[in-house]
Design an enzyme around this catalytic site. Structure first.
Site, PDB file in Angstrom:
ATOM      1  N   TYR A   7      15.082   6.493  -9.607  1.00  0.00           N
ATOM      2  CA  TYR A   7      13.885   6.194 -10.391  1.00  0.00           C
ATOM      3  C   TYR A   7      14.554   6.207 -12.004  1.00  0.00           C
ATOM      4  O   TYR A   7      14.206   5.683 -12.972  1.00  0.00           O
ATOM      5  CB  TYR A   7      12.759   7.223 -10.438  1.00  0.00           C
TER       6      TYR A   7
ATOM      7  N   LYS B   9      19.801  10.942   3.629  1.00  0.00           N
ATOM      8  CA  LYS B   9      20.114  10.018   4.083  1.00  0.00           C
ATOM      9  C   LYS B   9      21.575  10.144   4.154  1.00  0.00           C
ATOM     10  O   LYS B   9      22.367   9.287   3.408  1.00  0.00           O
ATOM     11  CB  LYS B   9      19.925   8.470   3.387  1.00  0.00           C
TER      12      LYS B   9
ATOM     13  N   ASP C  33      14.810   7.789   7.828  1.00  0.00           N
ATOM     14  CA  ASP C  33      14.180   6.904   8.560  1.00  0.00           C
ATOM     15  C   ASP C  33      13.479   7.652   9.896  1.00  0.00           C
ATOM     16  O   ASP C  33      12.214   7.326  10.246  1.00  0.00           O
ATOM     17  CB  ASP C  33      15.179   5.821   9.289  1.00  0.00           C
TER      18      ASP C  33
ATOM     19  N   ASP D  23       8.285   9.333  -2.667  1.00  0.00           N
ATOM     20  CA  ASP D  23       7.454   8.487  -3.191  1.00  0.00           C
ATOM     21  C   ASP D  23       7.128   7.748  -1.676  1.00  0.00           C
ATOM     22  O   ASP D  23       5.613   7.781  -1.700  1.00  0.00           O
ATOM     23  CB  ASP D  23       7.937   7.470  -4.002  1.00  0.00           C
TER      24      ASP D  23
ATOM     25  N   ASP E 153       3.067   8.683   0.817  1.00  0.00           N
ATOM     26  CA  ASP E 153       1.902   7.832   0.798  1.00  0.00           C
ATOM     27  C   ASP E 153       1.870   7.693   2.477  1.00  0.00           C
ATOM     28  O   ASP E 153       0.512   7.943   2.888  1.00  0.00           O
ATOM     29  CB  ASP E 153       2.121   6.298   0.530  1.00  0.00           C
TER      30      ASP E 153
HETATM   31  C1  IPM Z   1       3.468   7.907  -7.619  1.00  0.00           C
HETATM   32  C2  IPM Z   1       3.351   6.406  -7.836  1.00  0.00           C
HETATM   33  C3  IPM Z   1       4.336   6.262  -9.216  1.00  0.00           C
HETATM   34  C4  IPM Z   1       5.843   6.442  -8.522  1.00  0.00           C
HETATM   35  C5  IPM Z   1       4.206   4.979  -9.773  1.00  0.00           C
HETATM   36  C6  IPM Z   1       2.825   4.750 -10.221  1.00  0.00           C
HETATM   37  C7  IPM Z   1       5.365   4.950 -10.891  1.00  0.00           C
HETATM   38  O1  IPM Z   1       3.573   5.635  -6.695  1.00  0.00           O
HETATM   39  O2  IPM Z   1       2.967   8.834  -8.179  1.00  0.00           O
HETATM   40  O3  IPM Z   1       3.912   7.908  -6.103  1.00  0.00           O
HETATM   41  O4  IPM Z   1       6.241   5.667  -7.977  1.00  0.00           O
HETATM   42  O5  IPM Z   1       6.275   7.489  -8.566  1.00  0.00           O
HETATM   43 MG    MG Z   2       3.748   6.447  -4.977  1.00  0.00          MG
END
Ligand code: IPM
Ligand code: MG
Length: 356
Positions: free
Chosen positions: A135, A190, A222, A246, A250
Protein backbone atom coordinates in the site's frame (compact mmCIF):
# COMPACT_ATOMS: atom_id res chain seq x y z
CA UNK A 1 -11.89 14.21 25.51
CA UNK A 2 -11.95 15.47 21.99
CA UNK A 3 -13.51 13.50 19.15
CA UNK A 4 -13.09 14.49 15.52
CA UNK A 5 -16.21 13.50 13.57
CA UNK A 6 -15.58 12.87 9.87
CA UNK A 7 -18.77 11.54 8.22
CA UNK A 8 -17.44 11.57 4.63
CA UNK A 9 -19.54 10.49 1.66
CA UNK A 10 -22.52 8.36 0.71
CA UNK A 11 -24.16 6.65 3.68
CA UNK A 12 -21.30 7.98 5.86
CA UNK A 13 -23.28 11.05 6.89
CA UNK A 14 -26.42 9.05 7.77
CA UNK A 15 -24.74 6.41 9.90
CA UNK A 16 -22.38 8.79 11.70
CA UNK A 17 -25.36 10.93 12.65
CA UNK A 18 -26.85 7.97 14.53
CA UNK A 19 -23.56 7.15 16.27
CA UNK A 20 -23.23 10.78 17.38
CA UNK A 21 -26.75 10.69 18.85
CA UNK A 22 -25.75 7.61 20.82
CA UNK A 23 -22.54 9.23 22.08
CA UNK A 24 -24.43 12.35 23.15
CA UNK A 25 -26.89 10.25 25.13
CA UNK A 26 -24.16 8.87 27.42
CA UNK A 27 -23.76 11.80 29.84
CA UNK A 28 -20.02 11.89 29.30
CA UNK A 29 -18.10 15.07 28.63
CA UNK A 30 -16.89 15.09 25.03
CA UNK A 31 -16.01 17.81 22.68
CA UNK A 32 -17.23 16.74 19.23
CA UNK A 33 -16.02 18.62 16.18
CA UNK A 34 -16.96 17.73 12.61
CA UNK A 35 -15.14 18.27 9.32
CA UNK A 36 -15.46 17.28 5.69
CA UNK A 37 -13.43 14.39 4.31
CA UNK A 38 -13.29 12.38 1.09
CA UNK A 39 -15.36 13.38 -1.91
CA UNK A 40 -17.33 15.90 0.16
CA UNK A 41 -14.07 17.66 1.06
CA UNK A 42 -12.89 17.51 -2.53
CA UNK A 43 -16.11 19.16 -3.71
CA UNK A 44 -15.85 21.93 -1.10
CA UNK A 45 -12.07 22.46 -0.88
CA UNK A 46 -10.51 20.67 -3.85
CA UNK A 47 -8.79 18.02 -1.69
CA UNK A 48 -10.06 14.81 -0.03
CA UNK A 49 -8.02 15.46 3.12
CA UNK A 50 -7.78 19.23 3.62
CA UNK A 51 -5.12 20.55 6.02
CA UNK A 52 -7.78 21.66 8.51
CA UNK A 53 -9.37 18.18 8.59
CA UNK A 54 -5.99 16.52 9.11
CA UNK A 55 -5.14 18.95 11.92
CA UNK A 56 -8.49 18.33 13.62
CA UNK A 57 -7.86 14.58 13.46
CA UNK A 58 -4.29 14.89 14.77
CA UNK A 59 -5.35 17.08 17.70
CA UNK A 60 -8.22 14.80 18.73
CA UNK A 61 -8.06 11.81 21.09
CA UNK A 62 -10.07 9.81 18.59
CA UNK A 63 -11.60 10.09 15.15
CA UNK A 64 -15.08 8.80 14.36
CA UNK A 65 -15.09 8.17 10.63
CA UNK A 66 -17.99 7.27 8.32
CA UNK A 67 -16.98 6.23 4.83
CA UNK A 68 -15.57 7.83 1.69
CA UNK A 69 -15.90 7.36 -2.04
CA UNK A 70 -18.31 7.57 -4.92
CA UNK A 71 -18.06 6.35 -8.50
CA UNK A 72 -18.14 9.92 -9.73
CA UNK A 73 -14.62 10.50 -8.35
CA UNK A 74 -13.10 7.42 -10.01
CA UNK A 75 -11.73 9.43 -12.90
CA UNK A 76 -9.83 11.94 -10.74
CA UNK A 77 -6.05 11.73 -10.45
CA UNK A 78 -5.20 9.24 -7.72
CA UNK A 79 -3.99 11.84 -5.14
CA UNK A 80 -7.38 13.56 -5.32
CA UNK A 81 -9.57 10.48 -4.97
CA UNK A 82 -11.62 10.10 -1.77
CA UNK A 83 -9.75 6.90 -0.73
CA UNK A 84 -6.59 8.97 -0.33
CA UNK A 85 -8.19 10.63 2.69
CA UNK A 86 -8.34 7.42 4.67
CA UNK A 87 -4.86 6.37 3.53
CA UNK A 88 -3.53 9.84 4.44
CA UNK A 89 -5.10 9.70 7.90
CA UNK A 90 -3.63 6.24 8.53
CA UNK A 91 -0.17 7.37 7.42
CA UNK A 92 -0.15 10.79 9.11
CA UNK A 93 -1.51 9.54 12.43
CA UNK A 94 0.66 6.41 12.33
CA UNK A 95 -2.39 4.14 12.71
CA UNK A 96 -0.51 0.90 12.15
CA UNK A 97 -2.75 -1.52 14.06
CA UNK A 98 -6.14 -2.25 12.54
CA UNK A 99 -8.58 -4.37 14.57
CA UNK A 100 -11.37 -5.98 12.59
CA UNK A 101 -13.45 -8.26 14.75
CA UNK A 102 -15.85 -10.63 13.01
CA UNK A 103 -18.55 -11.69 15.42
CA UNK A 104 -21.63 -13.57 14.32
CA UNK A 105 -24.52 -12.47 16.51
CA UNK A 106 -26.82 -15.29 17.50
CA UNK A 107 -29.85 -13.56 15.99
CA UNK A 108 -28.12 -13.09 12.62
CA UNK A 109 -26.85 -16.62 12.06
CA UNK A 110 -29.40 -17.04 9.26
CA UNK A 111 -28.13 -13.95 7.42
CA UNK A 112 -24.73 -15.48 6.71
CA UNK A 113 -24.06 -17.01 3.32
CA UNK A 114 -22.51 -19.99 5.11
CA UNK A 115 -24.38 -22.80 6.85
CA UNK A 116 -25.54 -21.78 10.34
CA UNK A 117 -23.45 -24.46 12.08
CA UNK A 118 -20.26 -23.07 10.51
CA UNK A 119 -20.80 -19.53 11.83
CA UNK A 120 -22.93 -19.82 15.00
CA UNK A 121 -20.81 -18.43 17.82
CA UNK A 122 -18.11 -17.14 15.48
CA UNK A 123 -15.80 -14.66 17.22
CA UNK A 124 -12.53 -13.97 15.44
CA UNK A 125 -10.30 -10.93 15.41
CA UNK A 126 -8.34 -9.94 12.34
CA UNK A 127 -5.40 -7.70 13.10
CA UNK A 128 -4.22 -6.05 9.94
CA UNK A 129 -0.99 -4.04 9.68
CA UNK A 130 -2.14 -0.74 8.20
CA UNK A 131 0.73 1.59 7.32
CA UNK A 132 3.19 -0.59 5.41
CA UNK A 133 3.29 -3.28 2.73
CA UNK A 134 2.48 -2.75 -0.93
CA UNK A 135 0.00 0.00 0.00
CA UNK A 136 2.75 2.44 0.90
CA UNK A 137 6.00 0.88 -0.40
CA UNK A 138 8.15 3.00 -2.68
CA UNK A 139 9.02 3.04 -5.50
CA UNK A 140 5.77 2.74 -7.37
CA UNK A 141 4.58 4.15 -10.64
CA UNK A 142 4.24 3.76 -14.36
CA UNK A 143 7.03 3.68 -16.87
CA UNK A 144 8.35 2.08 -20.02
CA UNK A 145 9.37 -1.45 -19.09
CA UNK A 146 13.18 -1.68 -19.02
CA UNK A 147 13.26 -5.52 -19.13
CA UNK A 148 11.08 -8.57 -18.50
CA UNK A 149 8.65 -10.23 -20.91
CA UNK A 150 7.88 -7.10 -22.93
CA UNK A 151 10.76 -4.59 -22.85
CA UNK A 152 9.63 -1.19 -24.08
CA UNK A 153 5.98 -1.79 -23.20
CA UNK A 154 4.02 0.40 -20.80
CA UNK A 155 4.21 -1.05 -17.27
CA UNK A 156 3.09 -0.27 -13.75
CA UNK A 157 4.70 -1.41 -10.50
CA UNK A 158 4.28 -1.26 -6.73
CA UNK A 159 6.69 -2.31 -4.00
CA UNK A 160 5.89 -4.77 -1.25
CA UNK A 161 8.14 -4.14 1.77
CA UNK A 162 8.24 -4.45 5.53
CA UNK A 163 10.94 -3.52 8.01
CA UNK A 164 11.61 -5.66 11.08
CA UNK A 165 10.28 -3.05 13.59
CA UNK A 166 6.99 -2.76 11.70
CA UNK A 167 6.49 -6.51 11.95
CA UNK A 168 7.62 -6.63 15.58
CA UNK A 169 5.12 -4.04 16.75
CA UNK A 170 2.10 -5.52 14.96
CA UNK A 171 3.08 -8.99 16.19
CA UNK A 172 3.12 -7.70 19.78
CA UNK A 173 -0.31 -6.12 19.29
CA UNK A 174 -1.62 -9.50 18.12
CA UNK A 175 -0.09 -11.52 20.96
CA UNK A 176 -1.34 -9.01 23.56
CA UNK A 177 -4.84 -9.17 22.06
CA UNK A 178 -4.75 -12.98 22.05
CA UNK A 179 -3.89 -12.97 25.77
CA UNK A 180 -7.26 -11.34 26.42
CA UNK A 181 -9.05 -13.97 24.30
CA UNK A 182 -8.45 -17.63 23.49
CA UNK A 183 -4.62 -17.23 23.42
CA UNK A 184 -4.14 -18.34 19.83
CA UNK A 185 -2.55 -16.39 16.98
CA UNK A 186 -2.51 -17.40 13.33
CA UNK A 187 0.02 -15.40 11.33
CA UNK A 188 -0.90 -15.25 7.66
CA UNK A 189 1.89 -14.90 5.10
CA UNK A 190 3.09 -15.96 1.67
CA UNK A 191 6.56 -17.02 2.77
CA UNK A 192 6.60 -19.78 0.17
CA UNK A 193 6.92 -17.12 -2.54
CA UNK A 194 7.69 -13.66 -1.13
CA UNK A 195 10.84 -12.40 0.65
CA UNK A 196 8.74 -9.80 2.45
CA UNK A 197 6.64 -12.50 4.04
CA UNK A 198 9.59 -14.77 4.85
CA UNK A 199 10.86 -11.90 7.03
CA UNK A 200 7.31 -11.51 8.37
CA UNK A 201 7.16 -15.16 9.38
CA UNK A 202 10.66 -15.14 10.92
CA UNK A 203 9.97 -12.02 13.00
CA UNK A 204 6.51 -13.14 14.18
CA UNK A 205 8.07 -16.45 15.24
CA UNK A 206 10.76 -14.61 17.25
CA UNK A 207 8.27 -12.31 18.98
CA UNK A 208 6.10 -15.35 19.69
CA UNK A 209 8.83 -16.66 21.99
CA UNK A 210 8.10 -13.70 24.30
CA UNK A 211 4.55 -15.05 24.63
CA UNK A 212 4.91 -18.72 25.57
CA UNK A 213 1.32 -18.72 26.86
CA UNK A 214 -0.02 -17.93 23.37
CA UNK A 215 -0.14 -20.65 20.70
CA UNK A 216 1.20 -19.47 17.35
CA UNK A 217 0.68 -21.07 13.98
CA UNK A 218 1.44 -19.92 10.45
CA UNK A 219 -0.74 -20.17 7.38
CA UNK A 220 -0.25 -19.20 3.75
CA UNK A 221 -2.76 -16.61 2.65
CA UNK A 222 -4.42 -18.78 -0.01
CA UNK A 223 -5.01 -21.51 2.55
CA UNK A 224 -6.22 -18.92 5.08
CA UNK A 225 -8.83 -17.72 2.57
CA UNK A 226 -9.97 -21.30 2.15
CA UNK A 227 -10.05 -22.06 5.89
CA UNK A 228 -12.04 -18.87 6.53
CA UNK A 229 -14.92 -20.21 4.48
CA UNK A 230 -14.41 -23.86 5.44
CA UNK A 231 -13.98 -23.76 9.22
CA UNK A 232 -13.89 -20.11 10.34
CA UNK A 233 -14.42 -20.92 14.01
CA UNK A 234 -10.97 -22.54 14.17
CA UNK A 235 -9.39 -19.06 14.20
CA UNK A 236 -8.95 -16.82 17.22
CA UNK A 237 -6.62 -13.91 16.36
CA UNK A 238 -5.37 -13.61 12.79
CA UNK A 239 -2.44 -11.25 12.19
CA UNK A 240 -1.37 -10.28 8.71
CA UNK A 241 -0.02 -7.58 6.42
CA UNK A 242 -1.89 -4.66 4.92
CA UNK A 243 -2.82 -6.23 1.58
CA UNK A 244 -3.77 -9.71 2.78
CA UNK A 245 -5.62 -8.15 5.71
CA UNK A 246 -7.69 -6.00 3.38
CA UNK A 247 -8.88 -9.05 1.48
CA UNK A 248 -9.31 -11.52 4.34
CA UNK A 249 -11.21 -9.02 6.48
CA UNK A 250 -13.87 -8.57 3.80
CA UNK A 251 -14.27 -12.33 3.55
CA UNK A 252 -14.48 -12.63 7.34
CA UNK A 253 -17.05 -9.84 7.45
CA UNK A 254 -19.40 -11.71 5.16
CA UNK A 255 -19.33 -14.77 7.44
CA UNK A 256 -21.21 -12.76 10.02
CA UNK A 257 -24.17 -12.10 7.76
CA UNK A 258 -23.62 -8.47 6.96
CA UNK A 259 -20.68 -6.15 6.69
CA UNK A 260 -23.18 -3.59 8.04
CA UNK A 261 -22.61 -4.98 11.54
CA UNK A 262 -18.83 -4.78 11.77
CA UNK A 263 -16.90 -2.04 13.53
CA UNK A 264 -13.17 -1.43 13.27
CA UNK A 265 -10.43 0.40 15.13
CA UNK A 266 -7.11 1.66 13.82
CA UNK A 267 -4.64 2.59 16.55
CA UNK A 268 -1.23 4.19 16.82
CA UNK A 269 1.35 3.62 19.53
CA UNK A 270 -0.23 6.20 21.85
CA UNK A 271 -3.70 4.65 21.55
CA UNK A 272 -5.02 7.51 19.51
CA UNK A 273 -7.40 5.87 17.11
CA UNK A 274 -9.64 6.11 14.11
CA UNK A 275 -12.92 4.23 14.35
CA UNK A 276 -14.99 3.35 11.33
CA UNK A 277 -17.43 0.75 10.11
CA UNK A 278 -15.76 -1.98 8.04
CA UNK A 279 -18.05 -1.22 5.11
CA UNK A 280 -17.79 1.53 2.52
CA UNK A 281 -19.88 4.51 1.44
CA UNK A 282 -22.47 2.43 -0.51
CA UNK A 283 -23.45 5.20 -2.96
CA UNK A 284 -26.21 2.94 -4.34
CA UNK A 285 -28.26 3.28 -1.14
CA UNK A 286 -27.05 6.71 0.01
CA UNK A 287 -29.75 9.19 1.00
CA UNK A 288 -32.45 6.52 1.20
CA UNK A 289 -32.39 6.16 4.97
CA UNK A 290 -31.91 2.40 4.81
CA UNK A 291 -28.23 1.97 5.73
CA UNK A 292 -27.41 -0.05 8.82
CA UNK A 293 -25.92 2.31 11.45
CA UNK A 294 -24.93 -0.50 13.84
CA UNK A 295 -21.36 -0.94 12.58
CA UNK A 296 -20.74 2.75 13.21
CA UNK A 297 -22.47 2.68 16.59
CA UNK A 298 -20.32 -0.32 17.54
CA UNK A 299 -17.26 1.55 16.26
CA UNK A 300 -18.13 4.35 18.69
CA UNK A 301 -18.18 1.71 21.43
CA UNK A 302 -14.71 0.53 20.40
CA UNK A 303 -13.57 4.17 20.52
CA UNK A 304 -14.81 4.53 24.08
CA UNK A 305 -13.03 1.35 25.09
CA UNK A 306 -9.68 1.73 23.30
CA UNK A 307 -8.98 5.47 23.08
CA UNK A 308 -11.17 7.16 25.69
CA UNK A 309 -10.92 4.75 28.62
CA UNK A 310 -14.67 4.45 29.03
CA UNK A 311 -15.15 0.69 29.03
CA UNK A 312 -18.38 0.89 30.95
CA UNK A 313 -20.00 3.18 28.39
CA UNK A 314 -18.74 0.85 25.64
CA UNK A 315 -20.41 -2.10 27.39
CA UNK A 316 -23.66 -0.14 27.59
CA UNK A 317 -23.69 0.55 23.84
CA UNK A 318 -22.90 -3.05 22.97
CA UNK A 319 -25.64 -4.29 25.28
CA UNK A 320 -28.09 -1.83 23.68
CA UNK A 321 -27.24 -3.17 20.21
CA UNK A 322 -27.80 -6.75 21.41
CA UNK A 323 -31.12 -5.65 22.82
CA UNK A 324 -32.42 -4.13 19.57
CA UNK A 325 -31.40 -7.26 17.70
CA UNK A 326 -33.21 -9.37 20.28
CA UNK A 327 -36.27 -7.16 19.75
CA UNK A 328 -36.20 -8.26 16.13
CA UNK A 329 -35.37 -4.90 14.57
CA UNK A 330 -33.47 -5.19 11.29
CA UNK A 331 -32.27 -2.84 8.59
CA UNK A 332 -32.73 -4.33 5.09
CA UNK A 333 -29.18 -5.76 4.93
CA UNK A 334 -29.91 -8.09 7.88
CA UNK A 335 -33.66 -8.51 7.40
CA UNK A 336 -35.20 -11.96 7.33
CA UNK A 337 -38.77 -13.19 7.51
CA UNK A 338 -40.36 -12.81 10.92
CA UNK A 339 -38.32 -9.74 11.88
CA UNK A 340 -39.22 -6.06 11.71
CA UNK A 341 -37.68 -3.97 8.95
CA UNK A 342 -36.53 -0.50 10.05
CA UNK A 343 -34.57 2.37 8.53
CA UNK A 344 -31.36 4.06 9.63
CA UNK A 345 -32.95 6.59 11.93
CA UNK A 346 -35.42 4.16 13.49
CA UNK A 347 -32.52 1.84 14.26
CA UNK A 348 -30.75 4.79 15.92
CA UNK A 349 -33.93 5.55 17.90
CA UNK A 350 -34.13 1.93 19.04
CA UNK A 351 -30.53 1.94 20.27
CA UNK A 352 -31.19 5.18 22.16
CA UNK A 353 -34.28 3.64 23.77
CA UNK A 354 -32.36 0.52 24.71
CA UNK A 355 -29.66 2.68 26.33
CA UNK A 356 -32.14 4.58 28.45
C1 IPM B 1 -10.48 -0.85 3.79
C2 IPM B 1 -10.72 -0.24 2.43
C3 IPM B 1 -9.54 0.68 2.11
C4 IPM B 1 -8.29 -0.17 2.05
C5 IPM B 1 -9.69 1.51 0.83
C6 IPM B 1 -10.97 2.33 0.85
C7 IPM B 1 -8.50 2.41 0.60
O1 IPM B 1 -10.88 -1.24 1.48
O2 IPM B 1 -10.37 -0.08 4.77
O3 IPM B 1 -10.43 -2.07 3.88
O4 IPM B 1 -7.97 -0.76 1.01
O5 IPM B 1 -7.60 -0.27 3.07
MG1 MG C 1 -11.02 -3.21 2.27
Amino acid sequence: MKIAVLPGDGIGTEIVEQAVRVLKALDLKFELESALVGGAAYDAHGHPLPEATLKLAKDADAVLFGAVGDWKYDTLDRPLRPEQAILGLRKNLGLFANFRPAICYEQLVGASSLKPELVAGLDILIIRELTGDIYFGQPRGRRVSPDGHFPGAEEAFDTMRYTRPEIERIARVAFEAARKRDKRVTSVDKANVLETFQLWKDVVTEIGKEYPDVALDHMYVDNAAMQLVKAPKKFDVVVTGNMFGDILSDAAAMLTGSIGMLPSASLNSSNQGLYEPSHGSAPDIAGKGVANPLATILSAAMMLRFSLNQAEAADRIEAAVQKVLAQGLRTPDIYSEGTTKVGTREMGDAVLNALA
